[in-house]
Structure formats: structure tokens, C-alpha cells
Design an enzyme around this catalytic site. Structure first.
Site, mmCIF file in Angstrom:
data_model
loop_
_atom_site.group_PDB
_atom_site.id
_atom_site.type_symbol
_atom_site.label_atom_id
_atom_site.label_comp_id
_atom_site.label_asym_id
_atom_site.label_seq_id
_atom_site.Cartn_x
_atom_site.Cartn_y
_atom_site.Cartn_z
ATOM 1 N N GLU A 124 -66.752 -9.425 52.208
ATOM 2 C CA GLU A 124 -66.558 -8.780 53.509
ATOM 3 C C GLU A 124 -65.077 -8.585 53.832
ATOM 4 O O GLU A 124 -64.684 -7.581 54.445
ATOM 5 C CB GLU A 124 -67.227 -9.621 54.609
ATOM 6 C CG GLU A 124 -67.262 -8.975 55.957
ATOM 7 C CD GLU A 124 -68.051 -7.665 55.995
ATOM 8 O OE1 GLU A 124 -69.278 -7.692 55.836
ATOM 9 O OE2 GLU A 124 -67.429 -6.607 56.193
ATOM 10 N N LYS A 200 -60.553 0.609 49.569
ATOM 11 C CA LYS A 200 -61.522 0.144 50.574
ATOM 12 C C LYS A 200 -62.601 1.199 50.804
ATOM 13 O O LYS A 200 -63.781 0.874 50.967
ATOM 14 C CB LYS A 200 -60.802 -0.173 51.881
ATOM 15 C CG LYS A 200 -59.944 -1.416 51.793
ATOM 16 C CD LYS A 200 -59.029 -1.534 52.975
ATOM 17 C CE LYS A 200 -58.192 -2.790 52.898
ATOM 18 N NZ LYS A 200 -57.080 -2.783 53.834
#
Ligand SMILES: NC(=O)c1ccc[n+]([C@@H]2O[C@H](COP(=O)([O-])OP(=O)(O)OC[C@H]3O[C@@H](n4cnc5c(N)ncnc54)[C@H](OP(=O)(O)O)[C@@H]3O)[C@@H](O)[C@H]2O)c1
Length: 418
Positions: A124, A200
Site C-alpha cells: 500500500e 506508481k
């Protein structure tokens, strides 16, 4: 005893900004029943704020310890991280990582290893640090409904742009401040050139659309080519400039994906995302827009996401990658248009014929500006926009579906005329 019930005995790789942050955060959360048993670092002689017997430079000390049942990888070297993470998974040990470069480049293999060795890998913290965006994309949003994700996902460049725009600080000073605060990657060009944001985005695409894309296939420009004149132009129009990573579903089901500086208007939810904060706007067919906001870098915010993964392992959480198994795989689109502003020094640097349509063109002896409509093939197949003297910025709502252009349904923005 399974990992869900027994004490988490952690082998930690890295004791930098995030690693030390995690160590401190764990000391303040005794209820988690987790203990850092050994920490592997690179430089034995660095002073550390923790007992010396904790540290080693030998990774085998961690892998050979039968008590260690969780590897947390928080180092700044993606190649070394690859060996550590694959080694742990092959031994059937659960892994938590924050390493977006590693994940963007090797996720296919890492997914395979998770399945083969029945060892979970959670990450995460690798996208937007403290914002729980990966797990939400994975669990909450059905692929068919999700239309767009659009975000400021790099805290360091957002910090630099905020300093330049709001405090009139020059680029170099702002970058030094970002490094001093621990927001910048060890190699700041990774942030500044947009590569960190692109990594990302690759991770987010997997969980949002079930789309596996190689970083090098996503058009990307960072903030390194922005000029004072671009900032002045943005201010004059009432815009901010943000580095935006986005993915937008096209009418043919493919996904337009890119990382570019963009003019952001005050009504855009990303306008007020400043400093090291990140923000992600998610658009779906029925729920319209949702906005995730939080700190996208820094010691404790990033450690908090690692901590959340650690605690998720307790209830057997693992990514299922459901969207990757859809019968019709989602693919990157190579057929869409961009509304852009381009500034440059010499006329020959930007070919007029690159534009499908020119809204405005102005040229003086040593400074030119153009706004217009480009086909994405201009970025995929040509290099003129990567020249240091050229600054390319996406206009608001700047991704245009190819079918809309063919039927001339898209709207020009009259306020963008110089
Ligand atoms: N900083 C943030 O805000 C942030 C946010 C999200 C994600 N991340 C990610 O988190 C990870 C760590 O970032 P960071 O900012 O904490 O980096 P950092 O402050 O530069 O620390 C890196 C750590 O890795 C250790 N290291 C490097 N190579 C190693 C190796 N081969 N074996 C063992 N240890 C090694 C270093 O050891 P020494 O101490 O001996 O030099 C150092 O402790 C990176 O993947 C980064 O992209 C960072």
C-alpha cells in the site's frame, strides 16, 4: 501456527526515512503483537537511533532466522530489493514493500511468485504513501464502472511546485528543501522527471483497470522543463501547474494513460493539493467523482501504510488481482488526442504539423507559445517535446477521445487563447 495468530517477527531491510519511521511507529503500537527482530542495512558505520545488536549488513542473517515470519523491504535500491523480495516469496515468507520501482518493473513475476509459493506481498505504501488507494481500487471499484483515475502521486514534485508557486522559491532551493524533509527519492531525478509518478501509475493501473503496463510504454514528462514563463502564464490564467498521473477509459474500452505537467483550474479537486500531499480523483459511471487526499511522502505517513499492510496480513488479506483475469484484457490506448500548451525558444523546435489543430500560435525572437490539439502518436513516436527548451503542459480536461475528435464534439477553451 499461521501468521494470522502468531506474533509477527519482522526482518526489516532498510533503516532510512521509512524504515526508521516504521520502527518508531511499531514501538508505539504494542497491541499489534509485532517485533522487529533484525534490521539489515547497507552501511555498518552509520549512527543509528536503535540498539546496535539489531543491525546487520548480511541479508542471510534475516533469511536464516527461523523465527522471522515477515520480511519488510524498505530500501532505496530496486535491483537489490528484487533479489530480497523474490527470495522471501520463494521461501514462502510474507512480504511488505514500499518499492514502487521494483513493483512497476516486476509485478508480473511477483504476482506469479505469490501464487506459486502461497506467500502474500502487500505494498500500500508504494503508491501515495498514507492514502489507502490501492486497496480501495482493488476491492471497491468494479472495473466496468471505473472511468478515470487522475492524481498527484509524487509528494516531492508537488512540494517543489507548491514552493515555486506559493512562496516564489526557485527550483533548486525547493528541491533541497524536499530532500531535507525526506520527501525526495535518493536520486531526485526519479521524482523530477516523473518516473516515480509513472511507476506508481503502473501499480494503480493494475488494481484499477486490471491493466499491466510497462513504465516505458506510458508517455511521461516531469517538471524539469518547466520555465518561469510557464508559471507566469498559469498565474495569469488563474491555474496552478501540477504533475498529474492519469488514466482515462476511451469509448473503445482501451485506456489513455500518461504522466504530464497539467494546468489545473481552481474548481479541480487537485488544485488545493499542495506541499507533500497527494490527491487522487476517481471517476465512475454512477458514483461520479470521489477524492482521496493525504500525505504522499515522509517518514510516519509512509510507515503508517506499511503498518496497515502488516495488520491486514493478520486477517489473511492479500491482493486477488481479480481484474487481471477479465475475459477481455484491458489495454493501453494509442489512439486519443491531447489539448496542450507548448512553450519553446526557437521556431524549429516544435513542428507546426505535429498539431491536428492549432488554437493559438505566438512567436517572438526567443520565445514562442502554442496551444492546440495533438494526437498521442506525437508523444509516442517523436522526441521534440523532450527537448530542454520545450515545455509541454496538458490543458484542463486535456485528454480527448479519438471518436469525439472525429465527430468534432470536443470543445475548445476560448480562455486559453493568448
Ligand atoms: N521517503 C518517502 O517518503 C517514501 C514514500 C513512499 C515510498 N518510499 C519508498 O520506500 C523505500 C525506502 O525509502 P526511504 O526514503 O526510506 O530511503 P532512504 O531514507 O534512502 O533509506 C534507504 C535505506 O535502505 C538501506 N539500503 C540500501 N541498499 C540496501 C541493501 N542492498 N541492503 C540493505 N539495506 C540497504 C540504506 O542503508 P544505510 O542506512 O546503511 O545507508 C537505508 O537504510 C523506497 O523504495 C522508496 O521509494 C519512500
Amino acid at each position: 501456527m499461521s501468521i494470522q495468530t502468531k506474533k509477527l517477527v519482522i526482518g526489516l531491510f532498510g533503516f532510512g526515512v521509512v524504515g526508521e519511521g516504521l520502527y518508531r511507529v511499531l514501538q508505539q503500537t504494542p497491541g499489534l503483537n509485532a517485533e522487529v527482530k533484525r534490521v539489515c542495512i547497507k552501511h555498518a558505520d552509520k549512527p543509528r537511533n536503535a540498539p546496535p545488536e539489531l543491525f546487520t549488513t548480511d541479508p542471510e542473517t534475516l533469511f536464516d532466522d527461523p523465527e522471522i515470519n515477515l520480511i519488510i523491504e524498505l530500501i532505496d535500491d530496486a535491483d537489490a530489493a528484487f533479489h530480497l523480495v523474490t527470495r522471501a516469496l520463494k521461501k514462502g515468507i510474507a512480504v511488505v514493500s514500499a518499492n514502487k520501482k521494483l513493483l512497476a518493473e516486476h509485478l508480473d513475476l511477483l504476482i506469479e511468485l505469490q501464487q506459486k509459493y502461497q506467500a502474500p506481498l502487500l505494498y500500500e505504501a508504494a503508491a501515495c504513501a498514507s492514502i489507502p488507494v490501492i486497496r480501495n481500487l482493488e476491492e471497491y471499484y468494479d472495473n466496468d464502472l471505473l472511468q478515470r483515475i487522475c492524481g498527484i502521486v509524487n509528494g516531492s514534485t508537488n512540494y517543489i511546485l507548491s514552493k515555486i508557486f506559493d512562496e516564489d522559491i526557485d527550483f533548486e532551493t525547493a528541491l533541497r528543501q524536499a530532500q531535507a524533509e525526506g520527501f525526495a527519492e535518493s536520486d531526485p531525478s526519479t521524482d523530477v522527471e516523473g518516473l516515480d509518478a509513472r511507476n506508481k501509475l503502473c501499480i494503480l493501473l493494475t488494481h484499477a483497470f486490471g491493466l499491466r503496463a510497462r513504465p516505458q510504454d506510458i508517455p511521461c514528462l516531469g517538471i524539469q522543463q518547466l520555465k518561469q514563463a510557464d508559471a507566469d502564464y498559469a498565474r495569469e490564467k488563474g491555474f496552478a501547474i501540477k504533475l498529474v498521473a492519469q488514466a482515462q477509459k476511451q469509448s473503445d474500452g482501451q485506456v489513455a494513460t500518461l504522466v504530464l505537467p497539467q494546468f489545473v483550474a481552481p474548481e479541480n479537486l487537485l488544485y488545493n493539493v499542495k506541499q507533500e500531499y497527494n490527491g487522487v480523483v476517481i471517476e465512475t459511471n454512477f458514483a461520479d467523482k470521489q477524492f482521496f487526499y493525504g500525505k504522499g511522502a515522509g517518514s510516519f505517513p509512509t510507515a503508517s501504510a506499511v503498518l496497515s499492510d502488516l495488520s491486514a496480513l493478520r486477517y489473511r488479506y492479500r491482493y486477488e488481482y481479480k481484474k487481471l483475469r477479465h475475459s477481455v484484457p484491458t489495454t493501453l490506448s494509442e489512439d486519443y488526442y491531447l489539448k496542450v500548451y507548448v512553450s519553446f525558444e526557437q521556431l524549429y523546435q516544435v513542428p507546426r504539423e505535429a498539431f491536428q489543430e492549432i488554437y493559438q500560435w505566438s512567436s517572438a525572437a526567443d520565445f514562442c507559445q502554442v496551444s492546440g490539439l495533438l494526437h498521442i502518436s506525437q508523444l509516442l513516436e517523436h522526441d521534440w517535446w523532450k527537448n530542454d527548451s520545450v515545455s509541454l503542459i496538458l490543458l484542463p480536461d486535456g485528454i480527448i477521445d479519438a471518436r469525439t475528435v472525429q465527430t468534432k464534439k470536443y470543445q475548445r477553451k476560448p480562455e486559453l487563447v493568448f
